[in-house]
Design a protein around this motif. Structure first.
Motif, mmCIF file in Angstrom:
data_model
loop_
_atom_site.group_PDB
_atom_site.id
_atom_site.type_symbol
_atom_site.label_atom_id
_atom_site.label_comp_id
_atom_site.label_asym_id
_atom_site.label_seq_id
_atom_site.Cartn_x
_atom_site.Cartn_y
_atom_site.Cartn_z
ATOM 1 N N GLY A 147 0.795 -1.225 0.000
ATOM 2 C CA GLY A 147 0.000 0.000 0.000
ATOM 3 C C GLY A 147 0.825 1.271 0.000
ATOM 4 O O GLY A 147 1.940 1.323 -0.507
ATOM 5 N N GLN A 148 0.256 2.306 0.629
ATOM 6 C CA GLN A 148 0.881 3.633 0.647
ATOM 7 C C GLN A 148 1.672 3.834 1.928
ATOM 8 O O GLN A 148 1.172 3.589 3.015
ATOM 9 C CB GLN A 148 -0.205 4.704 0.534
ATOM 10 N N GLN A 149 2.920 4.309 1.789
ATOM 11 C CA GLN A 149 3.794 4.554 2.930
ATOM 12 C C GLN A 149 4.410 5.940 2.797
ATOM 13 O O GLN A 149 4.320 6.581 1.747
ATOM 14 C CB GLN A 149 4.900 3.484 3.012
ATOM 15 N N ALA A 150 5.037 6.402 3.878
ATOM 16 C CA ALA A 150 5.646 7.733 3.879
ATOM 17 C C ALA A 150 7.058 7.651 4.448
ATOM 18 O O ALA A 150 7.363 6.778 5.266
ATOM 19 C CB ALA A 150 4.801 8.707 4.698
ATOM 20 N N ALA A 151 7.912 8.575 4.015
ATOM 21 C CA ALA A 151 9.297 8.602 4.487
ATOM 22 C C ALA A 151 9.818 10.027 4.462
ATOM 23 O O ALA A 151 9.265 10.904 3.785
ATOM 24 C CB ALA A 151 10.173 7.705 3.616
ATOM 25 N N GLU A 152 10.906 10.248 5.203
ATOM 26 C CA GLU A 152 11.539 11.554 5.259
ATOM 27 C C GLU A 152 12.816 11.532 4.436
ATOM 28 O O GLU A 152 13.606 10.575 4.514
ATOM 29 C CB GLU A 152 11.845 11.919 6.710
ATOM 30 N N ALA B 179 -3.868 8.201 7.489
ATOM 31 C CA ALA B 179 -2.813 8.267 8.499
ATOM 32 C C ALA B 179 -1.429 8.119 7.883
ATOM 33 O O ALA B 179 -0.443 8.621 8.433
ATOM 34 C CB ALA B 179 -3.031 7.190 9.564
ATOM 35 N N ASN B 180 -1.352 7.431 6.734
ATOM 36 C CA ASN B 180 -0.073 7.238 6.058
ATOM 37 C C ASN B 180 0.197 8.304 5.001
ATOM 38 O O ASN B 180 1.155 8.197 4.246
ATOM 39 C CB ASN B 180 -0.020 5.850 5.415
ATOM 40 N N THR B 181 -0.661 9.332 4.945
ATOM 41 C CA THR B 181 -0.441 10.452 4.029
ATOM 42 C C THR B 181 0.348 11.542 4.764
ATOM 43 O O THR B 181 -0.125 12.087 5.761
ATOM 44 C CB THR B 181 -1.776 11.033 3.549
ATOM 45 N N PRO B 182 1.546 11.877 4.305
ATOM 46 C CA PRO B 182 2.359 12.867 5.035
ATOM 47 C C PRO B 182 1.662 14.220 5.097
ATOM 48 O O PRO B 182 1.205 14.733 4.073
ATOM 49 C CB PRO B 182 3.649 12.944 4.214
ATOM 50 N N PRO B 183 1.564 14.826 6.278
ATOM 51 C CA PRO B 183 0.923 16.137 6.392
ATOM 52 C C PRO B 183 1.875 17.264 6.012
ATOM 53 O O PRO B 183 3.089 17.167 6.196
ATOM 54 C CB PRO B 183 0.550 16.213 7.873
#
Length: 642
Positions: A229-234, A429-433
């Motif tokens: 699915g969808q994930q986020a990272a810095e 929740a996994n969408t970076p704000p």
């Protein structure tokens, strides 16, 4: 009760094949070498429920095993396991297999029927308890047949002749609706459904309690990943992605080697060592796999390929899985705002109560729930409309997610018991704000007049024009009398939507009463809105990297409601939107830093812990990987099972 009854089954591919029927409660078949019972029901949970149309008609019901599932590739179907209720209410029982959903089961690819009377199975004690329906039978073929490469529908059919008892009205044995998965059940009837096949997962019907015995060569070292699915990272930092793998090898999984491909560029091999070997065959575990750091901001598709299991080549027929990763310059925690319209005089609002409690307990700080008691001013927790942000919610219980999606607070957009709320909450929740929120709170008591002073710090990662609002929340509110006790129409149900989460409000449940004294959580008792106008100082335009600090004081309500509020059960919700009102981020901060969340359990009469997957599905026991554990006292924690 017969223990070894010889019946016969006729398969199109090979004449009459013998099989044995055994009552699972008395004489279970031992698992043979290279044989596995497989299905969308685990065969162990006693939390089975019932499904039916309530009229006398013919039922066709089945599951589907895709041909590309590693467990089934080149396997032979050597038997079936099915759960039946009392058999004296139906006739014309048939077992069948087909490569397509058959228009006529008598013409299925592998059609078959029981020649001996099905009633001789003597399954008369099928209903064993409130949440335990049906009795299990295993039918083992003397000769099986190879699983077709296109996959196969495995099912049975019967005609109900007696609806004077529950077994005739609701003859199909299924798992709870919360466990429903794709391919877990297909159902049609000749009258109510006009011979049109219905997809159980789309209707939220649970999974059919049915399994097949698969026999054949086993893999030795095999790990099959699933899409993540969808994930986020810095940017610039290595990160981990939760990837679920299926152990398909008899030797288990102790370590894996894998690569990550981005835009056709494959990484160097990466290695992940499990703390404990994962050896349960055909079971899933979730691994937090490190992915390489990336400097480029943006969203890209990722493909993970498991190349080795331990030191050996991965034998799984499917070794790749996909997902997307959004890289931002700075990654902040994301809170999903869920505002629910509810009220004690709304007799269907127990459904919303269950949903809001379930997501609160499942997702913790990622879920910012607000219960708006604006259904009726006869509610002791009534919040006047001009003391909250404008909304168009009506017809309680109903909620809005991030002020964009309006749906049922328990089931989301589903109308048949299955909930897609976990998917929506997880995705958001996994969408970076674009804006990070942190806050400090302080309770002030001046001569008995209490208030909460909140200081919010906002940090933007991109240029934007932002708005902020504050909501005062209270937990564990309760009282006696019609203004405090929840009206309950679910007292008229034995079960609702085959959903065990609702059993507490149904007949015989813990809260199976017309008026229920509850403890209410996340109740909005005030906000920064007065007379319909937001009184808070606004951040306005922020440049990328800019930090803004703002303060606001929220007063406790007066009267009985204010007196019932305890300082250690008070929180502030901070909501940041863009100039068009779209929610950018949300945060809930308890006013007392040492106070735990006051969580009210929604489980029925049990002191045992409840287990949930990360997507909110109720589990019968902990799964390998991360599992959410909810204790009987209401506390929650995450457990990593080996």
């Amino acid at each position: 009760m017969k223990k070894n009854l010889l019946v016969f089954i006729c398969l199109a591919l090979g004449g009459c094949l013998g099989l044995q029927a055994q009552n699972l409660k008395q004489n279970a078949i031992k698992k043979a070498i290279k044989q596995t019972w497989w299905g969308y029901y685990d065969g162990e949970s006693e939390n089975r429920t019932i499904l039916g149309t309530g009229i006398a008609e013919t039922y066709d019901v089945c599951i589907f095993i895709p041909g590309d599932r590693g467990i089934a590739v080149n396997k032979e179907i050597a038997g079936v396991e099915l759960y039946l209720r009392k058999t004296d209410v139906f006739d014309d029982f048939k077992i069948w297999f087909s490569s397509t959903l058959p228009a006529n089961v008598d013409e299925a690819d592998y059609g078959c029927e029981l020649f001996d009377d099905i009633h001789e199975l003597d399954a008369e004690s099928g209903d064993e308890g409130r949440n335990t329906a049906g009795i299990g039978w295993r039918l083992r073929f003397e000769e099986g047949f190879v699983m077709p490469p296109e996959g196969i529908y495995c099912g049975y059919s019967f005609t109900v002749k007696d609806i004077s008892v529950s077994s005739g009205k609701y003859p199909v044995v299924v798992t709870p609706a919360s466990e429903s998965v794709e391919n877990g059940m297909f159902l049609r009837t000749d009258k109510e459904m006009r011979n049109e096949w219905q997809v159980g997962h789309d209707r939220g019907w649970g999974n059919l309690c049915y399994r097949v015995l698969l026999k054949g060569e086993e893999y030795t070292f095999a790990a099959q990943p699933k899409d993540f699915g969808q994930q986020a990272a810095e940017a610039g930092r290595a990160y981990t992605v939760p990837v679920t793998i299926t152990n398909m090898g008899s030797r288990g999984v102790r370590a894996i080697e894998y690569t990550v491909t981005t835009d056709s560029v494959e990484s160097e091999p990466l290695r992940y060592e499990l703390e404990q070997p994962f050896t349960e065959l055909y079971a899933d575990t979730t691994l937090l796999l490190p992915f390489p750091a990336e400097a480029q901001v943006g969203t890209t598709e990722k493909t993970i390929t498991i190349t080795r299991v331990g030191a050996m080549k991965n034998e799984a027929p499917v070794a790749t899985a996909k997902g997307t990763v959004t890289v931002v310059s700075k990654l902040f925690p994301r809170g999903v705002l869920v505002e629910e319209l509810t009220g004690v005089t709304c007799s269907w609002c127990p459904r919303g109560y269950v949903g809001m409690e379930l997501w609160r307990q499942t997702y913790g700080p990622r879920f910012v729930g607000i219960a708006l008691h604006q259904y009726s001013d006869q509610d002791a927790m009534w919040l006047p409309y001009d003391q909250y942000a404008p909304h168009t919610l009506s017809g309680a219980p109903v909620c809005q997610i991030d002020r964009e999606y309006v749906c049922d607070p328990l089931y989301g957009y589903s109308t048949n018991g299955h909930s897609d709320m976990p998917f929506m909450i997880e995705t958001l929740a996994n969408t970076p704000p674009a804006v990070g929120i942190s806050a400090a709170t302080k309770i002030i008591n001046r001569f008995g007049a209490r208030s909460v002073e909140v200081t919010a710090t906002l940090e933007s990662i991109e240029d934007g024009d932002y708005r902020i609002e504050y909501v005062l929340l209270a937990d564990s509110l309760s009282g006696t009398g019609s203004q405090w006790e929840q009206q309950n129409s679910y007292i008229g149900y034995d079960h609702y939507m085959s959903d065990p989460n609702m059993d507490v409000f149904c007949k015989g449940g813990k809260w199976g009463e017309v008026m229920v004294p509850l403890k209410f959580n996340d109740v909005a008792v005030g906000s920064s809105y007065e007379e319909g106008v937001n009184q808070a100082t606004q951040p306005g335009t922020l440049a990328a990297g800019e930090v803004a600090t703002l303060s606001y004081t929220l007063r406790y309500p007066s009267g009985e409601l204010g007196r019932k509020m305890k300082d250690d059960n008070v929180a502030v919700a901070i909501i940041v939107t863009d100039k068009d009102g779209k929610v950018v981020n949300a945060l809930k901060k308890y006013a007392s830093p040492t106070s735990p969340m006051a969580v009210t359990t929604v489980e029925a009469e049990t002191a045992e812990p409840a287990f949930y997957s990360l997507d909110g599905r109720r589990l019968s026991s902990p799964r390998r990987g991360l599992t959410i554990v909810r204790q009987s006292d209401g506390s929650t924690r995450k457990m990593l099972a080996k």
